[in-house]
Motif scaffolding. Structure first.
Motif, PDB file in Angstrom:
ATOM      1  N   ALA A 104      -8.824 -15.311  32.625  1.00 26.34           N
ATOM      2  CA  ALA A 104      -9.898 -14.204  32.365  1.00 26.34           C
ATOM      3  C   ALA A 104     -11.075 -14.233  33.347  1.00 26.34           C
ATOM      4  O   ALA A 104     -11.495 -13.158  33.711  1.00 26.34           O
ATOM      5  CB  ALA A 104     -10.655 -14.753  30.950  1.00 26.34           C
ATOM      6  N   VAL A 105     -11.578 -15.598  33.959  1.00 21.78           N
ATOM      7  CA  VAL A 105     -12.511 -15.340  34.889  1.00 21.78           C
ATOM      8  C   VAL A 105     -11.948 -14.712  36.344  1.00 21.78           C
ATOM      9  O   VAL A 105     -12.859 -13.936  37.074  1.00 21.78           O
ATOM     10  CB  VAL A 105     -12.859 -16.800  35.344  1.00 21.78           C
ATOM     11  N   VAL A 106     -10.814 -14.864  36.679  1.00 22.60           N
ATOM     12  CA  VAL A 106     -10.094 -14.303  37.818  1.00 22.60           C
ATOM     13  C   VAL A 106     -10.234 -12.746  37.710  1.00 22.60           C
ATOM     14  O   VAL A 106     -10.573 -12.303  38.592  1.00 22.60           O
ATOM     15  CB  VAL A 106      -8.629 -14.681  38.074  1.00 22.60           C
ATOM     16  N   LEU A 107      -9.710 -12.150  36.593  1.00 23.45           N
ATOM     17  CA  LEU A 107      -9.726 -11.004  36.326  1.00 23.45           C
ATOM     18  C   LEU A 107     -11.208 -10.390  36.352  1.00 23.45           C
ATOM     19  O   LEU A 107     -11.416  -9.126  36.838  1.00 23.45           O
ATOM     20  CB  LEU A 107      -9.170 -10.654  35.142  1.00 23.45           C
ATOM     21  N   ALA A 108     -12.166 -10.951  35.660  1.00 26.29           N
ATOM     22  CA  ALA A 108     -13.380 -10.539  35.521  1.00 26.29           C
ATOM     23  C   ALA A 108     -14.046 -10.559  37.098  1.00 26.29           C
ATOM     24  O   ALA A 108     -14.564  -9.619  37.448  1.00 26.29           O
ATOM     25  CB  ALA A 108     -14.370 -11.223  34.780  1.00 26.29           C
ATOM     26  N   SER A 109     -13.861 -11.748  37.815  1.00 31.75           N
ATOM     27  CA  SER A 109     -14.421 -11.592  39.227  1.00 31.75           C
ATOM     28  C   SER A 109     -13.727 -10.501  39.975  1.00 31.75           C
ATOM     29  O   SER A 109     -14.585  -9.958  40.803  1.00 31.75           O
ATOM     30  CB  SER A 109     -14.015 -12.881  39.908  1.00 31.75           C
ATOM     31  N   PHE A 110     -12.452 -10.191  39.751  1.00 31.66           N
ATOM     32  CA  PHE A 110     -11.555  -9.297  40.677  1.00 31.66           C
ATOM     33  C   PHE A 110     -12.632  -7.811  40.412  1.00 31.66           C
ATOM     34  O   PHE A 110     -12.579  -7.316  41.322  1.00 31.66           O
ATOM     35  CB  PHE A 110     -10.381  -9.392  40.135  1.00 31.66           C
ATOM     36  N   ILE A 111     -12.396  -7.586  39.105  1.00 29.68           N
ATOM     37  CA  ILE A 111     -13.154  -6.185  38.744  1.00 29.68           C
ATOM     38  C   ILE A 111     -14.780  -6.087  39.454  1.00 29.68           C
ATOM     39  O   ILE A 111     -15.063  -5.088  39.889  1.00 29.68           O
ATOM     40  CB  ILE A 111     -13.049  -6.119  37.218  1.00 29.68           C
ATOM     41  N   ILE A 112     -15.314  -7.267  39.051  1.00 32.15           N
ATOM     42  CA  ILE A 112     -16.758  -7.159  39.404  1.00 32.15           C
ATOM     43  C   ILE A 112     -17.083  -7.289  41.088  1.00 32.15           C
ATOM     44  O   ILE A 112     -17.711  -6.675  41.844  1.00 32.15           O
ATOM     45  CB  ILE A 112     -17.531  -8.318  38.837  1.00 32.15           C
ATOM     46  N   GLY A 113     -15.835  -8.106  41.586  1.00 34.62           N
ATOM     47  CA  GLY A 113     -16.048  -8.207  42.886  1.00 34.62           C
ATOM     48  C   GLY A 113     -15.402  -7.089  43.804  1.00 34.62           C
ATOM     49  O   GLY A 113     -16.159  -6.832  45.011  1.00 34.62           O
ATOM     50  N   ILE A 114     -14.584  -6.087  43.402  1.00 30.36           N
ATOM     51  CA  ILE A 114     -14.451  -4.785  43.871  1.00 30.36           C
ATOM     52  C   ILE A 114     -15.827  -3.884  43.920  1.00 30.36           C
ATOM     53  O   ILE A 114     -15.966  -3.323  44.893  1.00 30.36           O
ATOM     54  CB  ILE A 114     -13.413  -3.962  42.952  1.00 30.36           C
ATOM     55  N   ALA A 115     -16.607  -4.002  42.834  1.00 26.88           N
ATOM     56  CA  ALA A 115     -17.833  -3.296  43.099  1.00 26.88           C
ATOM     57  C   ALA A 115     -18.948  -3.938  43.921  1.00 26.88           C
ATOM     58  O   ALA A 115     -20.113  -3.248  43.807  1.00 26.88           O
ATOM     59  CB  ALA A 115     -18.382  -2.965  41.507  1.00 26.88           C
ATOM     60  N   LEU A 116     -19.063  -5.315  43.844  1.00 28.03           N
ATOM     61  CA  LEU A 116     -20.187  -5.869  44.532  1.00 28.03           C
ATOM     62  C   LEU A 116     -19.772  -6.828  45.862  1.00 28.03           C
ATOM     63  O   LEU A 116     -18.551  -7.435  45.878  1.00 28.03           O
ATOM     64  CB  LEU A 116     -20.665  -6.829  43.379  1.00 28.03           C
ATOM     65  N   PHE A 117     -20.908  -7.126  46.581  1.00 27.84           N
ATOM     66  CA  PHE A 117     -20.420  -8.018  47.686  1.00 27.84           C
ATOM     67  C   PHE A 117     -20.464  -9.242  47.174  1.00 27.84           C
ATOM     68  O   PHE A 117     -20.807  -9.947  46.042  1.00 27.84           O
ATOM     69  CB  PHE A 117     -21.647  -7.789  48.665  1.00 27.84           C
ATOM     70  N   PHE A 118     -19.618 -10.371  48.003  1.00 28.18           N
ATOM     71  CA  PHE A 118     -19.563 -11.744  47.757  1.00 28.18           C
ATOM     72  C   PHE A 118     -20.630 -12.593  47.240  1.00 28.18           C
ATOM     73  O   PHE A 118     -20.683 -12.835  45.874  1.00 28.18           O
ATOM     74  CB  PHE A 118     -18.812 -12.147  48.810  1.00 28.18           C
ATOM     75  N   GLU A 119     -21.855 -12.237  47.866  1.00 26.82           N
ATOM     76  CA  GLU A 119     -22.875 -13.101  47.868  1.00 26.82           C
ATOM     77  C   GLU A 119     -23.718 -12.619  46.285  1.00 26.82           C
ATOM     78  O   GLU A 119     -24.137 -13.628  45.371  1.00 26.82           O
ATOM     79  CB  GLU A 119     -23.840 -13.106  48.616  1.00 26.82           C
ATOM     80  N   VAL A 120     -23.441 -11.211  46.077  1.00 23.07           N
ATOM     81  CA  VAL A 120     -23.985 -10.763  44.856  1.00 23.07           C
ATOM     82  C   VAL A 120     -23.217 -11.187  43.743  1.00 23.07           C
ATOM     83  O   VAL A 120     -23.632 -11.586  42.582  1.00 23.07           O
ATOM     84  CB  VAL A 120     -24.489  -9.249  45.044  1.00 23.07           C
ATOM     85  N   GLY A 121     -22.131 -10.966  43.853  1.00 23.26           N
ATOM     86  CA  GLY A 121     -20.914 -11.217  42.836  1.00 23.26           C
ATOM     87  C   GLY A 121     -21.254 -12.654  42.235  1.00 23.26           C
ATOM     88  O   GLY A 121     -21.111 -13.053  41.078  1.00 23.26           O
ATOM     89  N   LEU A 122     -21.382 -13.467  43.124  1.00 24.86           N
ATOM     90  CA  LEU A 122     -21.469 -14.956  43.071  1.00 24.86           C
ATOM     91  C   LEU A 122     -22.944 -15.218  42.169  1.00 24.86           C
ATOM     92  O   LEU A 122     -22.696 -15.807  41.063  1.00 24.86           O
ATOM     93  CB  LEU A 122     -21.548 -15.591  44.416  1.00 24.86           C
ATOM     94  N   VAL A 123     -23.885 -14.735  42.657  1.00 24.61           N
ATOM     95  CA  VAL A 123     -24.975 -15.023  41.712  1.00 24.61           C
ATOM     96  C   VAL A 123     -24.860 -14.380  40.479  1.00 24.61           C
ATOM     97  O   VAL A 123     -25.365 -14.924  39.536  1.00 24.61           O
ATOM     98  CB  VAL A 123     -26.188 -14.074  42.611  1.00 24.61           C
TER      99      VAL A 123
END
Length: 455
Positions: A104-123
């Motif tokens: 679930a975390v992988v899928l959420a991070s993948f979807i959000i990661g496409i729309a956001l830069f690494f540092e922003v996604g992390l925060v």
């Protein structure tokens, strides 16, 4: 010019960059431009041509990328500020249940990661991951590794992220093919470097999994009530909008036009090519996001514009750094370093894909910045592309994966990971550095396999 001179100058240039970054703490953009000028002089470029070369490098790098990068940041911020990212993460985690939390975390991070830069996604994701880990009574790092892996892979492999788009432009690669190959390779890479690696890390670094994390380092965290956030479907659609357009164009061209725009395209061919170009895809996606995450949710236009302005402020220096990387890359091309590399490997059986990956790895270890490493590597191997017959889309992913390798103390991502998960430097090296290196190795292995299949 002796055959060894370009390599000596390149080595000294990279050493100078390291000294400026680490010893004197000079701003990255300024250090890149200063180094580009000195490397140009060292390569014997005519002095009246150096400024033009640097301007061309910055301009060509930021031409299309400024729209993709700027509008991508705005889109990501609109999704985040509306609570869309929070909705995506929490919904997936509830649907998958406690046993499949990592997925679930992988899928959420993948979807959000496409729309956001690494540092922003992390925060953005860390507070959600922390909350879920506490509720599920699992170590924070157990979910954190999968989250960081998915964000890293989208950053290195997939348009519309800056590095893949920038390398695609430098190597004249079809962005749709990069996206297609990137998704094919991202799935096994994320699984290996995420859930599988977590099991291994728990055995050799058990103390790291005992840490409780450090949310205070994030500053003020925006909290959302689930009922006040956009629907899951709308949040996912908005995040993936640019990818959907690029994917439509790629599939259409693969099925109907042999993978390329024909010499005499029909109106339909032109329209599909139009919506799939990264800049147009981002323009259309941002307009949709302004409605879906803004007006549709009764947000005032002024409020929407504030979110977008804040997004641009947060990426302004990063945009200049990418421009500086373009200047350095152009000087290497115009000064003959690329040709020297091409000549050296002309009569060898060394794979250009492996070379591109290796150059990116070395630069990543030396310079820290994945984006700068990727752009510089692209400049060095670009002349090899014409004579090698390698698919430029595969070279983009080879360089992108190499640029993620061996993140250590000269990379901002290293310190962010250490700070948020409250690890020691030794623990961060044993988890984060190994994790990034696994992604890089999986990436190049996957590229070599695809090269055999599609060559």
């Amino acid at each position: 010019m002796s055959a060894a001179l370009p390599f000596i100058v390149l080595f000294l240039g990279i050493a100078l960059l390291l000294v400026l970054f680490i010893r004197f703490k000079i701003n990255t953009f300024l250090a890149l431009v200063i180094t580009a000028v000195l490397v140009a002089l060292g390569l014997g470029m005519p002095m009246d041509k150096i400024a033009t070369s640097i301007q061309t490098g910055i301009g060509s790098q930021l031409g299309e990328l400024s729209i993709v990068f700027g509008f991508g940041a705005m889109l990501g911020r609109l999704v985040a500020d509306a609570g869309g990212a929070y909705r995506i993460a929490t919904t997936l985690i509830k649907r998958f249940g406690k046993k499949r939390l990592q997925l679930a975390v992988v899928l959420a991070s993948f979807i959000i990661g496409i729309a956001l830069f690494f540092e922003v996604g992390l925060v953005l994701l860390i507070p959600i991951v922390f909350a879920i880990a506490v509720e599920a009574e699992v170590p924070i790092l157990y979910l954190g590794i999968s989250m960081a892996t998915a964000l890293s892979v989208t950053h290195g492999f997939l348009p519309p992220h800056p590095a893949p788009v920038a390398i695609s432009a430098a190597l004249h690669a079809n962005v749709g093919r990069v996206l297609l190959f990137g998704i094919i390779l991202a799935i096994p890479t994320v699984y290996i470097a995420g859930p599988l690696f977590t099991k291994l890390a728990q055995r050799y670094a058990p103390s790291a999994f005992e840490q409780k994390g450090n949310l205070s380092s994030l500053g003020e965290i925006k909290e959302f009530k689930l009922e006040d956030t956009p629907s899951f479907g709308l949040a996912v659609l908005t995040s993936l909008f640019p990818v959907i357009f690029m994917a439509i164009t790629t599939l259409y061209q693969l099925i109907f036009t042999g993978g390329e725009l024909p010499k005499n395209p029909s109106a339909m061919d032109q329209f599909i090519a139009f919506i799939g170009s990264p800049s147009i895809a981002m323009i259309l996606s941002l307009c949709f996001a302004m409605w879906s995450m803004g007006w549709h949710r009764n947000r005032a236009t002024k409020d929407i514009m504030t979110s977008m302005e804040n997004a641009v402020k947060s990426i302004a220096m990063l945009l200049l750094v990418i421009g500086g990387g373009g200047a350095f890359k152009q000087v290497l091309i115009d000064g003959g370093v690329g040709k020297a590399v091409a000549t050296m490997f002309l009569h060898t059986n060394f794979s250009p894909l492996l070379l591109g990956w290796l150059v990116a790895v070395i630069l990543r270890i030396a310079l820290g910045s994945a984006t700068v490493a990727a752009l510089t590597a692209a400049g060095i191997v670009a002349p090899l592309m014409a004579q090698s017959g390698v698919d430029p889309a595969l070279m983009v992913i080879a360089i992108g994966s190499g640029s993620l390798a061996a993140s250590h103390v000269n990379d901002a991502g290293f310190w962010m990971f250490r700070e948020y998960f409250d690890l020691t430097v030794k623990q961060t090296l044993s988890i984060w550095t190994v994790l990034e290196s696994i992604i890089a190795v999986c990436g190049i292995i996957g590229v070599m396999i695809l090269n055999v299949i599609f060559h």
